[in-house]
Design an enzyme around this catalytic site. Structure first.
Site, PDB file in Angstrom:
ATOM      1  CG  HIS A 186      -2.183   0.374   0.877  1.00 39.48           C
ATOM      2  ND1 HIS A 186      -2.470   1.393  -0.041  1.00 39.48           N
ATOM      3  CD2 HIS A 186      -3.439   0.043   1.393  1.00 39.48           C
ATOM      4  CE1 HIS A 186      -3.910   1.710  -0.233  1.00 39.48           C
ATOM      5  NE2 HIS A 186      -4.419   0.716   0.720  1.00 39.48           N
ATOM      6  NE  ARG A 293      -6.766  -7.265 -11.221  1.00 38.34           N
ATOM      7  CZ  ARG A 293      -6.158  -6.084 -11.573  1.00 38.34           C
ATOM      8  NH1 ARG A 293      -6.361  -4.675 -11.201  1.00 38.34           N
ATOM      9  NH2 ARG A 293      -4.626  -6.177 -11.944  1.00 38.34           N
ATOM     10  NE  ARG A 330     -10.558 -11.232 -13.551  1.00 38.84           N
ATOM     11  CZ  ARG A 330      -9.418 -10.985 -12.747  1.00 38.84           C
ATOM     12  NH1 ARG A 330      -8.442 -11.233 -13.704  1.00 38.84           N
ATOM     13  NH2 ARG A 330      -9.363 -10.353 -11.839  1.00 38.84           N
ATOM     14  CD  GLU A 429      -7.057 -16.844 -15.512  1.00 38.07           C
ATOM     15  OE1 GLU A 429      -6.400 -16.425 -14.540  1.00 38.07           O
ATOM     16  OE2 GLU A 429      -8.484 -16.864 -15.699  1.00 38.07           O
ATOM     17  CG  ASP A 453      -3.622 -17.600 -11.803  1.00 36.81           C
ATOM     18  OD1 ASP A 453      -3.190 -17.498 -10.492  1.00 36.81           O
ATOM     19  OD2 ASP A 453      -4.876 -17.152 -11.675  1.00 36.81           O
ATOM     20  NE  ARG A 463       0.942 -14.844  -8.404  1.00 37.41           N
ATOM     21  CZ  ARG A 463      -0.261 -15.137  -8.905  1.00 37.41           C
ATOM     22  NH1 ARG A 463      -0.425 -16.310  -9.304  1.00 37.41           N
ATOM     23  NH2 ARG A 463      -1.094 -14.390  -8.527  1.00 37.41           N
ATOM     24  CB  CYS A 500      -4.543  -8.277 -18.120  1.00 38.19           C
ATOM     25  SG  CYS A 500      -5.293  -9.715 -17.816  1.00 38.19           S
TER      26      CYS A 500
END
Length: 569
Positions: A186, A293, A330, A429, A453, A463, A500
């Site tokens: 952040h 998203r 999406r 993905e 992904d 990951r 993306c």
């Protein structure tokens, strides 16, 4: 010299301002629940007042959109669920309020930090910030006041919370360096928003830096120099002037085409999570939205799935805001680490490989149809592309597209306007989809490659697991071949392919992706102009040759060496 991660580019030369939070030594003791809950009520009330004060001060430096972080903090401090969990712990364990607050806060932070999603990781910082404020009020500890800084400094800290960062005055705070954090933390995001140079993950800086000490912060290369020589100060003063000039020069590319020296044109788009993010895409020269998203719409709701009308208004706002530029939306990508307060997911051994995204939507078609109706209704307000996530089989894609066509037909029958030019595509993905891209391209209008992904599933490596983090290799030849399969499969049927993710805006990876034939690069808005400058300096023919050579390599390191050598020429 200390090394870290360049989180927000720039160079700063100033004095060290060593920023350290008060130490809180919280232990568990037996206590009277009624008295402890009364203390909690008072502390929560003061915390709300404190956040409101910080928000008022920060309003001098931040936009209304950036100030929204404090609204989130106020909502959290006022959240009856947080209060309820702390009260439950006090009652159940007959313990002191400080211990209960710390335990509940730590539990929530750990839960969010363990999630494989940038949005949720940001929420971890919010929880940590708010619960620390509550604890300081419970322990009668004073928080440092960053608004009192009145000379040019570089802040050195273990970390900076969102509210810490928002208090920074750009006139005096020339940059900051923190012990922990990453590019998506952040504090890093806020630093980029404020355009303050920042290095994160600079291990050992708190132990070595002294308050008032001279410091050079090189947030271009991720380096920090303490007690610099006069020669180093002269050198970095020149570098800072050069960086500022280059940044100003990038603005000349705001309306320029993203075209190579041999006339290969690509599209540079931005990723967004809410309608508020549209302005950032446009102000950075974005040619569209490559990823909206929509799950954030669902995660913001407290009690139920967002209504068709609520979704329609959000999609309409984005489409209108982009002024006819392409918007790739999406559909609901929930599950795995992305949970909802009002929906219970089944218990699974591995939720990342389970009931999520399109799998959930094809099972709960009531939820799916509501979103598709809202999207179709909004389609007349701009250039809409609908994208299905987590597609593994052709049958899944065809089933999702059939439901979309049914809802479109129903709306038309109801005399509701629907655009005739909605493009329907899918995320690539899952390796199975990449391998079969040529077959998918017979039915999909476009692909968008989700590299994070795709890598995770290809390498069979979580990951977020540090033990196998070495397998997170975006430039591994196996990943590059899957990307190439996807692009070639789409192009054989005249379809376009986007990507993306941060890889699309990476200055080392982008030239390679160009050579592989990628049509659209979608990234963080602040990366767009630098990527445009890079694309305009490259020859598509040369990058094709580099990409073809990269595909023959054995390792990621060999690919990186190749790219660095070719781009240095």
């Amino acid at each position: 010299m200390l090394k870290g991660i360049a989180a927000s580019q720039g160079i700063a030369i100033a004095k060290v301002y060593k920023f350290q939070q008060p130490e809180l030594n919280v232990t568990q003791v037996k206590a009277n629940p009624e008295e402890e809950i009364a203390k909690l009520t008072a502390a929560l009330k003061k915390t709300v007042s404190d956040i409101e004060t910080v928000k008022t001060r920060a309003a001098e430096n931040l936009s209304a959109e950036e100030l929204a972080i404090f609204d989130a903090h106020l909502m959290m401090a006022n959240d009856p669920e947080l209060e309820s969990q702390i009260c439950d712990k006090i009652n159940n364990e007959q313990c002191n309020v400080e211990y209960a607050t710390k335990e509940v806060g730590d539990m929530m932070v750990a839960m969010f930090e363990g999630m494989d999603n940038d949005y949720f990781k940001e929420r971890a910082a919010d929880v940590k910030d708010v619960t620390f404020r509550i604890l300081c009020n419970l322990c009668n500890k004073m928080l440092p006041d960053l608004t009192a800084i009145n000379e040019e400094v570089v802040i050195v800290a273990e970390d900076l919370t969102p509210s810490d960062t928002a208090q920074l005055n750009k006139k005096y705070t020339l940059g900051f360096a923190t012990e922990i954090g990453g590019r998506t933390s952040h504090s890093a995001i806020m630093a980029r928003s404020l355009e303050i140079p920042a290095c994160v993950g600079v291990q050992g800086i708190l132990a070595q830096a002294e308050h008032g000490q001279a410091i050079i912060l090189d947030a271009i290369n991720g380096e920090v120099i303490l007690d610099p020589t006069s020669e180093q100060i002269t050198e970095y003063t020149a570098k800072r002037a050069e960086f500022i000039a280059e940044k100003e020069a990038l603005k000349a590319l705001l309306d320029a085409k993203s075209v190579t020296t041999d006339d290969r044109e690509v599209e540079l788009a931005g990723n967004i999570g809410t309608p508020k993010d549209v302005s950032g895409v446009l102000s950075n020269g974005g040619e569209g939205v490559g990823l909206y998203r929509t799950e954030f719409l669902y995660m913001e709701e407290e009690n139920d799935f967002p209504s068709e009308d609520a979704q329609f208004e959000a999609y309409k706002e984005v489409l209108e805001g982009m002024n006819g530029k392409k918007v790739v939306v999406r559909t609901l990508d929930i599950g795995g680490d992305k949970k909802l307060k009002y929906f219970k997911f089944p218990e699974e051994m591995n939720p990342f490989l389970g009931y999520r995204a399109i799998r959930l939507c094809l099972d709960r078609t009531d939820i799916f149809r509501t979103q598709l109706r809202a999207l179709c209704r909004a389609s007349v307000y701009g250039k809409l592309c609908i994208m299905f996530p987590m597609i593994a089989t052709v049958a899944e894609f065809k089933a999702a597209k059939a439901i979309l066509e049914e809802e479109k037909a129903k709306l038309i029958a109801e005399k509701v306007p629907v655009s005739e030019n909605i493009e329907v595509g899918m995320m690539v993905e899952i390796p199975a989809a990449a391998v079969l891209a040529e077959n998918f391209a017979k039915y999909a209008d476009f692909f968008s490659i989700g590299t994070n992904d795709l890598m995770q599933y290809s390498m069979a490596a979580d990951r977020m697991n540090s033990n196998v983090s070495y397998l997170y290799q975006p430039l591994n030849p196996s990943i590059l071949r899957l990307i190439k399969l996807t692009i070639d499969g789409a192009h054989k049927h005249g379809k376009w392919v986007g990507m993306c993710g941060e890889m699309a805006g990476d200055q080392l990876a982008a030239p390679l992706l160009l050579g592989l034939g990628l049509d659209e690069f979608s990234m963080s808005a602040t990366s767009i102009l630098a990527t445009r400058k890079l694309i305009r300096s490259l020859s598509y023919a040369d990058m094709q040759a580099v990409a073809n050579e990269a595909l023959t390599k054995d390792t990621m390191d060999e690919v990186k060496t190749l790219l660095e050598a070719k781009l240095a020429k």
